[in-house]
Design an enzyme around this catalytic site. Structure first.
Site, PDB file in Angstrom:
ATOM      1  N   CYS A 193       0.563  22.636 -30.565  1.00  0.00           N
ATOM      2  CA  CYS A 193       1.247  23.701 -29.809  1.00  0.00           C
ATOM      3  C   CYS A 193       2.429  24.302 -30.572  1.00  0.00           C
ATOM      4  CB  CYS A 193       1.685  23.213 -28.431  1.00  0.00           C
ATOM      5  SG  CYS A 193       3.034  22.016 -28.488  1.00  0.00           S
TER       6      CYS A 193
ATOM      7  N   CYS B 220       4.944  19.541 -32.855  1.00  0.00           N
ATOM      8  CA  CYS B 220       3.541  19.250 -32.554  1.00  0.00           C
ATOM      9  C   CYS B 220       2.625  20.112 -33.429  1.00  0.00           C
ATOM     10  CB  CYS B 220       3.270  19.517 -31.073  1.00  0.00           C
ATOM     11  SG  CYS B 220       1.526  19.392 -30.647  1.00  0.00           S
TER      12      CYS B 220
ATOM     13  N   CYS C  89       0.263  17.897 -25.247  1.00  0.00           N
ATOM     14  CA  CYS C  89      -1.019  18.325 -25.808  1.00  0.00           C
ATOM     15  C   CYS C  89      -2.033  17.194 -25.711  1.00  0.00           C
ATOM     16  CB  CYS C  89      -0.856  18.787 -27.253  1.00  0.00           C
ATOM     17  SG  CYS C  89      -0.164  20.459 -27.387  1.00  0.00           S
TER      18      CYS C  89
ATOM     19  N   CYS D 139       1.812  16.297 -29.787  1.00  0.00           N
ATOM     20  CA  CYS D 139       2.829  15.971 -28.785  1.00  0.00           C
ATOM     21  C   CYS D 139       2.183  15.402 -27.526  1.00  0.00           C
ATOM     22  CB  CYS D 139       3.677  17.188 -28.454  1.00  0.00           C
ATOM     23  SG  CYS D 139       2.847  18.389 -27.396  1.00  0.00           S
TER      24      CYS D 139
ATOM     25  N   ASP E 235       3.989  79.779 -12.269  1.00  0.00           N
ATOM     26  CA  ASP E 235       4.499  80.322 -13.523  1.00  0.00           C
ATOM     27  C   ASP E 235       6.019  80.316 -13.515  1.00  0.00           C
ATOM     28  OD1 ASP E 235       1.962  80.774 -14.379  1.00  0.00           O
ATOM     29  OD2 ASP E 235       1.935  82.916 -13.914  1.00  0.00           O
TER      30      ASP E 235
END
Lengths: 508, 173
Positions: A112, A109, A24, A21, A324
């Site tokens: 990615c 793509c 990228c 893509c 306690d």
């Protein structure tokens, strides 16, 4: 450096051909201009295609002067650096087939897997923001975190090898960290959109986290050849990698899926001090063999209201020591803090905290809370600090087998700094190591009641077991009240008065 | 003694009392095991034990039960009480001799890990006779978690033991 150059052209072509893509491609061409990535996807596609078609380098990238024939869409989004580089200005006016591009389904793509495609689009941003809004959190900023499937790292490696080889042919080199990281590019694109939609800025240090977990089931199998993908990727030799993995990476059919979109708010801490007026109320739930011994606890009486108001997922209760189940806590009260995990609501005024305290106090007469306030995590540490050095004040109702007169117990008032050797009490020996501990009774004051009863006020070193000091624990605490009075003694009631400065002052 | 205070008040009121009479067939050599709800057991002499009868004077108490084994060497460490000597029901804890020449062996009565023996009775044997079920205890034993219920099954409850005492009394009368 921040946009494409003539040298990138063969790389762009190679990646376009292998199904990568535009964003990228920018990453692998080391384009560092954030705004470039933010342009609409179809514009970027067109831009790359057209640039590749222009045989003439003059029309490409940073080559200046910027060509003026290009119409620029989304001008308002383009900051100066981009204008100067003029990258987008070179997007040619496509001869009216932009509609066709828009309609044609975008190829997923191969690097990615759609992260820098569909998942940068307004629809996805909207989906995330709707999720955030429906979760109903209070927040003033956000940090966006992304979890990517491991095969993305493998594909990234394959694409890097491909580009490196291509660059090698041109006599150029490419280091792994030269390229722009996928997550980084993704955040450049999505942060401004999320920020706009949510109305608050993105901030890496924000306590409010929006996280998205991506998966890509279609390619889950393909990183099987690596155990612990990230570590293995560091070690594997290039030739071994290429034996196992296609380079360039194959083109998938499907996009990633966003498996989870989650929100998490950083914990908030509420502190205060409590009194316990019941001899039938444990500090924390008392469960033996999975069975509850008593219905309630100090922790629960306080926390249930906080949980409701802060709308938290869970809580963690801590305190400066504990008493306690049959011991009352009087005086200024025992400091406590409650961590509220993943609260939806985090902003409370001093007035609202006061009301919350009142709600807690109105709901039970077994406990009382004061100085309830929001504190920092660091303040909790101070509460725990010095727990052992403190002096504790107690009041005990003592029984003796043989009759006593006032004079028999008066001498106790004169004893100062009495040293005890205290063996780990039998009642806690099953869960604590056996040891003899030296403890100090600083002062005592007796108050005669009748022949078999008196009240004893004590100031002791923290960590002294008072019950054992009174009844002697089979002679395992020496001396003890029985041995001092030369009688058998027992303790019928015990109250602790905790006096400390911590959390006394309300900090608004 | 106040009602409900086993052994005269003090720590003992948190304990359940279990008895083992005529141990090893020796008449009236009865022991009492005090068990806390946290499964810790305190081994003591029962009231009918010959050593607690009038006229007896203790000459010596010896935790060296064999040439190779002394209960005084028992050392435990950590929450899990590592290093404890393991005791079976009839493991001797100590031998006590009286001035009349008799020697009595005190047995564990229950299986478990020896946590501590009472060293105070070595320097002050009289306390064993004065307060046999509190300060004059013999030893502290921790049964295994999974055996904490079963170890008392062969022992008598307070009520059953009182019946034994009554029978003895009637027989001798």
């Amino acid at each position: 450096m921040s946009s494409l150059t003539e040298k990138d052209k063969p790389i762009v072509q190679l990646l376009l051909n292998t199904g990568t893509c535009p964003r990228c491609i920018f990453r692998f061409c080391r384009v560092g201009s954030q705004t470039l990535y933010r342009h609409p996807y179809k514009d970027l596609t067109e831009f790359l295609k057209n640039n590749q078609q222009q045989e003439d380098a003059a029309g490409f990238g940073v080559v200046d002067p910027p060509c003026k024939r290009i119409r620029l869409e989304h001008t308002e989004e383009v900051p100066d650096d981009l204008n100067q580089n003029g990258v987008l200005k070179h997007v040619p006016l496509v001869n009216d087939d932009s509609a066709a591009v828009e309609n044609s389904t975008v190829e997923v793509c191969n690097v990615c897997l759609g992260i820098l495609q569909e998942f940068c689009e307004a629809d996805f941003v909207k989906r995330v923001c709707e999720k955030v809004k429906s979760a109903d959190y209070q927040f003033t900023s956000f940090v966006f975190s992304v979890s990517l499937p491991p095969q993305l790292s493998v594909r990234e490696r394959a694409a890097w090898l491909l580009v490196k080889q291509e660059m090698g042919k041109l006599g150029l080199s490419l280091a792994k960290d030269d390229i722009v990281q996928l997550k980084e590019a993704y955040k450049w694109i999505i942060h401004p959109q999320l920020s706009e939609e949510l109305g608050v800025p993105a901030d890496g240090k924000s306590l409010f986290e929006v996280s998205v977990v991506f998966a890509h089931p279609e390619t889950d199998e393909e990183c099987r050849f690596l155990m612990a993908v990230m570590k293995a990727l560091e070690k594997i030799k290039e030739e071994d990698f290429l034996k196992h993995f296609p380079c360039p990476p194959s083109s998938p059919k499907n996009l990633c899926v966003a498996l989870e979109i989650q929100c998490n708010n950083g914990a908030v801490f509420v502190a205060g001090r409590y009194n316990k007026y019941s001899r039938n109320l444990p500090q924390t739930p008392w469960i033996i063999d999975g069975e509850r011994k008593l219905e309630s606890s100090v922790e629960e009486l306080i926390s249930e209201h906080l949980m409701a108001e802060f709308k938290a997922d869970s809580f963690n209760f801590s305190s400066s020591g504990r008493e306690d189940v049959d011991v009352r806590t009087l005086g200024n009260g025992r400091p406590f803090a409650i961590e509220l995990v993943n609260p939806r609501r985090i902003h409370f005024t001093a007035e609202e905290m006061k009301e919350l305290q009142q709600t807690i106090n109105n709901s039970s007469d077994k406990i009382r809370v004061r100085d309830l306030q929001l504190v920092t995590r660091e303040a909790i540490g101070r509460m725990k600090e010095g727990e052992e050095e403190k002096t504790k004040t107690y009041s005990a109702l003592v029984w003796t087998d043989k009759a006593i007169q006032k004079e028999d117990i008066a001498f106790l008032d004169d004893i100062k700094e009495l040293k005890l050797d205290q063996k780990t009490p039998l009642r806690v020996l099953h869960r604590r190591p056996l040891a003899v501990r030296c403890r100090i009774i600083h002062t005592m004051k007796s108050e005669y009641i009748d022949e078999h009863h008196f009240r004893l006020h004590l100031k002791t070193q923290a960590g002294t077991y008072i019950k054992e000091f009174v009844h002697g624990d089979f002679g395992r605490t020496k001396p003890n009240i029985g041995s001092l009075l030369n009688r058998t003694a027992d303790i019928l009631e015990l109250d602790v008065e905790v006096i400390v400065d911590w959390a006394r002052n309300r900090c608004d | 003694m106040a009602a409900g205070r086993a052994g005269g008040g003090g720590a003992a009121r948190y304990f359940t009392r279990w008895y083992k009479p005529d141990v090893k067939g020796r008449p009236c050599e009865d022991f009492c095991v005090l068990q806390h709800s946290n499964r810790i057991c305190v081994i003591t002499l029962a009231e009918a034990h010959p050593l607690l009868q009038n006229g007896k004077t203790i000459k010596s108490i010896n935790y060296q039960i064999s040439p190779n084994c002394s209960r005084l060497q028992n050392k435990v460490s950590g929450k899990s009480k590592r290093g404890a000597q393991f005791l079976t029901e009839l493991a001797p804890l100590c031998r006590i001799s009286s001035t009349d020449g008799e020697e009595y062996t005190i047995y564990s009565c229950i299986r478990g890990r020896l946590i501590e023996v009472n060293e105070s009775i070595l320097s002050n044997p009289a306390i064993l006779q004065e307060k046999p079920s509190t300060e004059g205890y013999i030893a502290v034993v921790l049964p295994k978690f999974e055996e904490s219920k079963s170890i008392t099954q062969g022992l008598l409850t307070q009520k059953e033991y009182e019946e034994v005492l009554l029978k003895r009394h009637n027989n001798s009368a």
